[in-house]
Design a protein around this motif. Structure first.
Motif, PDB file in Angstrom:
ATOM      1  N   VAL A 119       4.440  84.530  44.763  1.00 45.12           N
ATOM      2  CA  VAL A 119       4.224  85.772  44.499  1.00 45.12           C
ATOM      3  C   VAL A 119       3.621  86.034  43.034  1.00 45.12           C
ATOM      4  O   VAL A 119       2.641  86.534  42.848  1.00 45.12           O
ATOM      5  CB  VAL A 119       5.568  86.541  45.043  1.00 45.12           C
ATOM      6  N   PHE A 120       4.322  85.451  42.237  1.00 45.02           N
ATOM      7  CA  PHE A 120       3.957  85.804  40.805  1.00 45.02           C
ATOM      8  C   PHE A 120       2.540  85.169  40.274  1.00 45.02           C
ATOM      9  O   PHE A 120       1.871  85.900  39.894  1.00 45.02           O
ATOM     10  CB  PHE A 120       5.137  85.328  39.835  1.00 45.02           C
ATOM     11  N   GLY A 121       2.569  83.861  40.982  1.00 45.53           N
ATOM     12  CA  GLY A 121       1.184  83.353  40.715  1.00 45.53           C
ATOM     13  C   GLY A 121      -0.163  84.189  41.553  1.00 45.53           C
ATOM     14  O   GLY A 121      -1.180  84.355  40.646  1.00 45.53           O
ATOM     15  N   TRP A 122      -0.026  84.492  42.693  1.00 45.74           N
ATOM     16  CA  TRP A 122      -0.993  85.415  43.164  1.00 45.74           C
ATOM     17  C   TRP A 122      -1.065  86.645  42.371  1.00 45.74           C
ATOM     18  O   TRP A 122      -2.194  87.342  42.116  1.00 45.74           O
ATOM     19  CB  TRP A 122      -0.534  85.632  44.767  1.00 45.74           C
ATOM     20  N   PHE A 123       0.012  87.336  41.979  1.00 42.45           N
ATOM     21  CA  PHE A 123      -0.241  88.524  41.260  1.00 42.45           C
ATOM     22  C   PHE A 123      -0.830  88.349  39.959  1.00 42.45           C
ATOM     23  O   PHE A 123      -1.595  89.235  39.632  1.00 42.45           O
ATOM     24  CB  PHE A 123       1.336  89.137  41.443  1.00 42.45           C
ATOM     25  N   SER A 124      -0.441  87.307  39.319  1.00 39.39           N
ATOM     26  CA  SER A 124      -0.999  87.262  38.233  1.00 39.39           C
ATOM     27  C   SER A 124      -2.778  86.824  38.199  1.00 39.39           C
ATOM     28  O   SER A 124      -3.418  87.536  37.271  1.00 39.39           O
ATOM     29  CB  SER A 124      -0.464  86.149  37.351  1.00 39.39           C
ATOM     30  N   VAL A 125      -2.985  86.057  39.138  1.00 37.83           N
ATOM     31  CA  VAL A 125      -4.420  85.669  39.253  1.00 37.83           C
ATOM     32  C   VAL A 125      -5.142  86.772  39.693  1.00 37.83           C
ATOM     33  O   VAL A 125      -6.276  87.228  39.029  1.00 37.83           O
ATOM     34  CB  VAL A 125      -4.493  84.375  40.403  1.00 37.83           C
ATOM     35  N   MET A 126      -4.819  87.587  40.803  1.00 41.13           N
ATOM     36  CA  MET A 126      -5.267  88.898  40.850  1.00 41.13           C
ATOM     37  C   MET A 126      -5.508  89.978  39.928  1.00 41.13           C
ATOM     38  O   MET A 126      -6.331  90.293  39.645  1.00 41.13           O
ATOM     39  CB  MET A 126      -4.672  89.428  42.302  1.00 41.13           C
ATOM     40  N   THR A 127      -4.333  90.048  39.230  1.00 38.88           N
ATOM     41  CA  THR A 127      -4.453  90.871  37.939  1.00 38.88           C
ATOM     42  C   THR A 127      -5.395  90.422  36.882  1.00 38.88           C
ATOM     43  O   THR A 127      -6.269  91.497  36.446  1.00 38.88           O
ATOM     44  CB  THR A 127      -3.017  91.021  37.416  1.00 38.88           C
TER      45      THR A 127
END
Length: 56
Positions: A39-47
């Motif tokens: 979750v945090f990895g996907w959110f950070s990459v997309m941000t």
């Protein structure tokens, strides 16, 4: 951009937690840390991708 980098740091810490908990054979913690990493990895990459992309 800074928020995405902070979330990337949290994702890296979750990945370290996954490795540590696999060694200790604590599979409930592996599950929670693994889901948090995703979750945090996907959110950070997309941000970083959205806010770091140059405008055309």
């Amino acid at each position: 951009m800074a928020f995405g980098i902070m979330m990337l740091f949290v994702a890296i810490l979750c990945a370290i937690a996954v490795i540590r908990e696999v060694k200790e054979r604590n599979f409930l913690a592996v599950g929670f840390a693994g889901i948090s990493f995703l979750v945090f990895g996907w959110f950070s990459v997309m941000t970083i991708f959205v806010s770091g992309a140059p405008e055309m």
